[in-house]
Design a protein around this motif. Structure first.
Motif, PDB file in Angstrom:
ATOM      1  N   LEU A   3       0.813  -1.218   0.000  1.00 54.32           N
ATOM      2  CA  LEU A   3       0.000   0.000   0.000  1.00 54.32           C
ATOM      3  C   LEU A   3       0.847   1.268   0.000  1.00 54.32           C
ATOM      4  CD1 LEU A   3      -2.815  -1.043   2.525  1.00 54.32           C
ATOM      5  CD2 LEU A   3      -2.865  -1.112   0.016  1.00 54.32           C
ATOM      6  N   TYR A   4       1.980   1.254   0.697  1.00 50.05           N
ATOM      7  CA  TYR A   4       2.785   2.476   0.771  1.00 50.05           C
ATOM      8  C   TYR A   4       3.435   2.808  -0.566  1.00 50.05           C
ATOM      9  CZ  TYR A   4       6.588  -0.877   1.838  1.00 50.05           C
ATOM     10  OH  TYR A   4       7.464  -1.933   1.836  1.00 50.05           O
ATOM     11  N   TYR A   5       3.540   1.822  -1.471  1.00 51.41           N
ATOM     12  CA  TYR A   5       4.011   2.098  -2.821  1.00 51.41           C
ATOM     13  C   TYR A   5       2.852   2.473  -3.746  1.00 51.41           C
ATOM     14  CZ  TYR A   5       8.764   0.406  -1.923  1.00 51.41           C
ATOM     15  OH  TYR A   5      10.046   0.248  -1.454  1.00 51.41           O
ATOM     16  N   GLN A   6       1.722   1.817  -3.575  1.00 47.91           N
ATOM     17  CA  GLN A   6       0.565   2.124  -4.425  1.00 47.91           C
ATOM     18  C   GLN A   6       0.113   3.572  -4.226  1.00 47.91           C
ATOM     19  OE1 GLN A   6      -2.614  -0.691  -3.862  1.00 47.91           O
ATOM     20  NE2 GLN A   6      -1.383  -2.446  -4.494  1.00 47.91           N
ATOM     21  N   ASP A   7       0.114   4.013  -2.972  1.00 43.13           N
ATOM     22  CA  ASP A   7      -0.311   5.391  -2.685  1.00 43.13           C
ATOM     23  C   ASP A   7       0.327   5.844  -1.377  1.00 43.13           C
ATOM     24  OD1 ASP A   7      -1.458   7.833  -2.328  1.00 43.13           O
ATOM     25  OD2 ASP A   7      -3.518   7.102  -2.135  1.00 43.13           O
ATOM     26  N   PRO A   8       1.432   6.596  -1.441  1.00 48.01           N
ATOM     27  CA  PRO A   8       2.100   7.027  -0.202  1.00 48.01           C
ATOM     28  C   PRO A   8       1.273   8.002   0.625  1.00 48.01           C
ATOM     29  CG  PRO A   8       3.077   8.122  -2.095  1.00 48.01           C
ATOM     30  CD  PRO A   8       2.137   7.095  -2.641  1.00 48.01           C
ATOM     31  N   TYR A   9       0.160   8.500   0.055  1.00 48.35           N
ATOM     32  CA  TYR A   9      -0.714   9.412   0.787  1.00 48.35           C
ATOM     33  C   TYR A   9      -1.795   8.667   1.558  1.00 48.35           C
ATOM     34  CZ  TYR A   9       1.510  13.063  -1.975  1.00 48.35           C
ATOM     35  OH  TYR A   9       2.433  13.907  -2.541  1.00 48.35           O
ATOM     36  N   GLN A  10      -1.911   7.369   1.354  1.00 43.01           N
ATOM     37  CA  GLN A  10      -2.909   6.581   2.077  1.00 43.01           C
ATOM     38  C   GLN A  10      -2.392   6.273   3.472  1.00 43.01           C
ATOM     39  OE1 GLN A  10      -4.079   2.892   0.260  1.00 43.01           O
ATOM     40  NE2 GLN A  10      -5.370   2.266   1.980  1.00 43.01           N
ATOM     41  N   ILE A  11      -3.080   6.761   4.467  1.00 42.75           N
ATOM     42  CA  ILE A  11      -2.615   6.539   5.835  1.00 42.75           C
ATOM     43  C   ILE A  11      -3.596   5.690   6.650  1.00 42.75           C
ATOM     44  CG2 ILE A  11      -1.189   8.604   5.931  1.00 42.75           C
ATOM     45  CD1 ILE A  11      -3.461   9.977   7.469  1.00 42.75           C
ATOM     46  N   SER A  12      -4.848   5.582   6.215  1.00 42.61           N
ATOM     47  CA  SER A  12      -5.827   4.741   6.912  1.00 42.61           C
ATOM     48  C   SER A  12      -6.157   3.550   6.027  1.00 42.61           C
ATOM     49  CB  SER A  12      -7.104   5.528   7.226  1.00 42.61           C
ATOM     50  OG  SER A  12      -6.812   6.621   8.066  1.00 42.61           O
ATOM     51  N   ARG A  34       7.874  20.291 -10.338  1.00 42.73           N
ATOM     52  CA  ARG A  34       7.876  19.216 -11.334  1.00 42.73           C
ATOM     53  C   ARG A  34       7.200  17.971 -10.779  1.00 42.73           C
ATOM     54  NH1 ARG A  34      13.815  19.387 -14.324  1.00 42.73           N
ATOM     55  NH2 ARG A  34      14.022  21.663 -14.410  1.00 42.73           N
ATOM     56  N   LEU A  35       6.464  17.272 -11.623  1.00 42.16           N
ATOM     57  CA  LEU A  35       5.848  16.022 -11.223  1.00 42.16           C
ATOM     58  C   LEU A  35       6.931  14.981 -10.948  1.00 42.16           C
ATOM     59  CD1 LEU A  35       2.846  15.765 -13.721  1.00 42.16           C
ATOM     60  CD2 LEU A  35       2.792  16.466 -11.313  1.00 42.16           C
ATOM     61  N   ILE A  36       6.714  14.159  -9.938  1.00 44.96           N
ATOM     62  CA  ILE A  36       7.640  13.092  -9.605  1.00 44.96           C
ATOM     63  C   ILE A  36       7.020  11.766 -10.026  1.00 44.96           C
ATOM     64  CG2 ILE A  36       8.886  11.913  -7.752  1.00 44.96           C
ATOM     65  CD1 ILE A  36       8.858  14.541  -6.200  1.00 44.96           C
ATOM     66  N   GLU A  37       7.692  11.074 -10.920  1.00 45.76           N
ATOM     67  CA  GLU A  37       7.177   9.809 -11.442  1.00 45.76           C
ATOM     68  C   GLU A  37       7.833   8.644 -10.715  1.00 45.76           C
ATOM     69  OE1 GLU A  37       6.902   7.365 -15.697  1.00 45.76           O
ATOM     70  OE2 GLU A  37       7.813   9.363 -15.592  1.00 45.76           O
ATOM     71  N   CYS A  52      15.160   3.710  -6.194  1.00 46.47           N
ATOM     72  CA  CYS A  52      14.885   4.032  -4.793  1.00 46.47           C
ATOM     73  C   CYS A  52      13.661   3.287  -4.296  1.00 46.47           C
ATOM     74  CB  CYS A  52      14.682   5.538  -4.625  1.00 46.47           C
ATOM     75  SG  CYS A  52      14.379   6.050  -2.918  1.00 46.47           S
ATOM     76  N   GLY A  53      13.713   2.850  -3.034  1.00 46.61           N
ATOM     77  CA  GLY A  53      12.585   2.154  -2.444  1.00 46.61           C
ATOM     78  C   GLY A  53      11.862   2.970  -1.400  1.00 46.61           C
ATOM     79  N   GLY A  54      12.122   4.296  -1.338  1.00 45.61           N
ATOM     80  CA  GLY A  54      11.488   5.133  -0.319  1.00 45.61           C
ATOM     81  C   GLY A  54      10.149   5.686  -0.753  1.00 45.61           C
ATOM     82  N   THR A  55       9.541   6.457   0.141  1.00 43.03           N
ATOM     83  CA  THR A  55       8.273   7.125  -0.174  1.00 43.03           C
ATOM     84  C   THR A  55       8.551   8.568  -0.578  1.00 43.03           C
ATOM     85  OG1 THR A  55       7.964   7.706   2.164  1.00 43.03           O
ATOM     86  CG2 THR A  55       6.946   5.677   1.395  1.00 43.03           C
ATOM     87  N   HIS A  56       7.798   9.041  -1.577  1.00 41.86           N
ATOM     88  CA  HIS A  56       8.046  10.372  -2.136  1.00 41.86           C
ATOM     89  C   HIS A  56       6.732  11.056  -2.477  1.00 41.86           C
ATOM     90  CE1 HIS A  56      12.360   9.515  -2.613  1.00 41.86           C
ATOM     91  NE2 HIS A  56      11.967   8.279  -2.907  1.00 41.86           N
ATOM     92  N   PRO A  57       6.696  12.397  -2.431  1.00 40.93           N
ATOM     93  CA  PRO A  57       5.485  13.128  -2.817  1.00 40.93           C
ATOM     94  C   PRO A  57       5.285  13.069  -4.328  1.00 40.93           C
ATOM     95  CG  PRO A  57       7.258  14.671  -2.334  1.00 40.93           C
ATOM     96  CD  PRO A  57       7.760  13.307  -1.974  1.00 40.93           C
ATOM     97  N   SER A  58       4.162  13.566  -4.791  1.00 43.00           N
ATOM     98  CA  SER A  58       3.825  13.492  -6.209  1.00 43.00           C
ATOM     99  C   SER A  58       4.447  14.622  -7.026  1.00 43.00           C
ATOM    100  CB  SER A  58       2.306  13.516  -6.384  1.00 43.00           C
ATOM    101  OG  SER A  58       1.768  14.702  -5.807  1.00 43.00           O
ATOM    102  N   SER A  59       4.958  15.660  -6.351  1.00 44.00           N
ATOM    103  CA  SER A  59       5.592  16.766  -7.072  1.00 44.00           C
ATOM    104  C   SER A  59       6.655  17.415  -6.192  1.00 44.00           C
ATOM    105  CB  SER A  59       4.563  17.817  -7.494  1.00 44.00           C
ATOM    106  OG  SER A  59       3.984  18.436  -6.351  1.00 44.00           O
ATOM    107  N   THR A  60       7.613  18.067  -6.838  1.00 46.80           N
ATOM    108  CA  THR A  60       8.721  18.660  -6.089  1.00 46.80           C
ATOM    109  C   THR A  60       8.275  19.821  -5.206  1.00 46.80           C
ATOM    110  OG1 THR A  60       9.299  20.170  -7.899  1.00 46.80           O
ATOM    111  CG2 THR A  60      10.364  18.006  -7.876  1.00 46.80           C
TER     112      THR A  60
END
Length: 397
Positions: free
Chosen positions: A6-15, A156-159, A196-204
């Motif tokens: 889940l943390y890769y599918q959507d890093p903004y999903q917290i619940s 910039r968008l982060i892909e 990278c295997g970390g979590t990142h936002p969708s834009s810079t």
């Protein structure tokens, strides 16, 4: 598969809601749970783990062990089955800001100067990267920071893309990846592509800003300390508070605190010089009084006098006498120190004095035939040590 987490599918999903597959205790007695799927990021790649709750039990650590993600808990879950869970978003987003900021700053140093990053650490307050260069100038730091903030400001968008090993050749990577399967790329278009295997936002733009704080030498590398996002504001607030307090104590406007501090330091240096002069005059007076002693052996005990003061006082006293031996002892409440010195017109070897006195106080010392000094434990009184020094003089002149 990794990409299904889940943390890769959507890093903004917290619940999220999931099923507890297993509960156990590790070799150190820590209870943990394994979930069917999870939004909790485990420690890895320089990024710390998430925290939060499963049901009402706090998640205090998350680690991947033998391919399974263990959620270490404050206490065991009341039951196994379907549970609701929530990730601490404040901590998660902070890590997203810091980690992505590191990507950008690292890429900026490579882009401008070809300095690669050899290690990365995301701490609770500060982030660091070690650059493969023995030195770096203030201008280079400023230029890299400016470029990094330009990339952030451009939003910039982060892909984030999953590829195979065969597809790697189509990408220009900042460094080689360390895995052969399930390769995940984090791409900032026209600037940086990195495995990278970390979590990142969708834009810079969500990083906010980057601020380099300091550097230090680290063997043949240079360690750069910096902060990103909310940590920049927190650091600014802390520095502002401290500077405001300093300015208040200096009775100066905040923007003149450095100037006022410099003036204060100059005043302090002037006063220290004046104080040294006064101390020197006092030593001259003391030496004059000691030199007026009628005896050839001049002896005196003191409290809390430094070895340097004892040595100066002995020299000054002997300079006023044709023939004399000076024995001085200081007691600071824990240690004893002594100086034994003579004029060149006398012949006793003062090293004999120290060789007898030092073992009694379990001390160390040194010197020449004319002057010795030493110090040790307070096993006898200052007066007793003084008497011992006098008795140890080989010949009285």
């Amino acid at each position: 598969m990794l990409k299904d987490r889940l943390y890769y599918q959507d890093p903004y999903q917290i619940s999220f809601t999931t099923v507890v597959k297993q509960q156990a205790v590790d070799d150190h007695g820590r209870p943990f749970a394994v979930l069917e799927n999870t939004a909790f990021y485990p420690t890895g790649g320089g990024q710390p783990h998430d925290t939060g709750y499963i049901a009402t039990i706090a998640v205090v650590d998350v680690e991947e062990v033998d391919g399974e993600i263990r959620h270490y808990l404050e206490s065991p879950l009341p039951s196994i089955g379907t549970v609701s869970a929530e990730v601490d978003w404040k901590r998660r987003f902070d890590h997203m800001q810091q980690h992505t900021g590191q990507h950008i700053l690292t890429a900026a140093f490579v882009e401008l100067y070809g300095y690669p990053t050899v290690s990365f650490h995301l701490g609770r307050e500060i982030v660091t990267i070690d650059l493969a260069t023995e030195s770096i100038s203030a201008d280079e730091l400023q230029a890299a920071e400016s470029l990094a903030n330009e990339i952030i400001l451009e939003n910039r968008l982060i892909e984030q893309k999953w590829i195979t090993k065969d597809e790697l050749s189509a990408y220009s990577l900042r460094k080689q990846v360390s895995v052969d399967e399930e390769i995940r790329l984090v791409i900032i278009p026209e600037f940086d592509t990195n495995g990278c295997g970390g979590t990142h936002p969708s834009s810079t733009g969500q990083i906010g800003s980057i601020k380099i704080l300091s550097t230090e030498k680290q063997k043949k590398n240079t360690r750069v300390h910096f902060v990103c996002g909310k940590r920049v504001l927190d650091t600014l607030g802390s520095v502002y508070h401290e500077l405001s307090d300093v300015a208040k104590q200096l009775s100066a406007p905040m923007d003149h605190a450095a100037e006022a501090t410099q003036q204060l330091l100059e005043t302090q240096r002037t006063l220290e010089k004046q104080l040294d002069g006064v101390k020197e005059q006092l030593l001259d007076v003391e030496a004059t009084i000691l030199a007026e002693e009628k005896s050839t052996i001049i002896r005196k005990t003191y409290t809390n006098r430094s070895m340097q003061e004892l040595q100066k006082l002995a020299r000054k006293t002997l300079a006023l006498r044709n023939q004399a031996i000076v024995l001085l002892v200081s007691d600071d409440g824990e240690k004893l120190q002594f100086v034994a010195s003579r004029t060149n017109t006398l012949t006793p070897d003062m090293r004999t004095v120290s060789s007898i006195a030092l073992p009694v106080i379990e001390g160390k010392g040194g010197g020449s035939a004319s002057t010795v000094q030493g110090g040790g434990e307070r096993l006898i009184s200052a007066e007793e040590l003084l008497q011992l020094l006098e008795r140890s003089i080989p010949v009285h002149a």
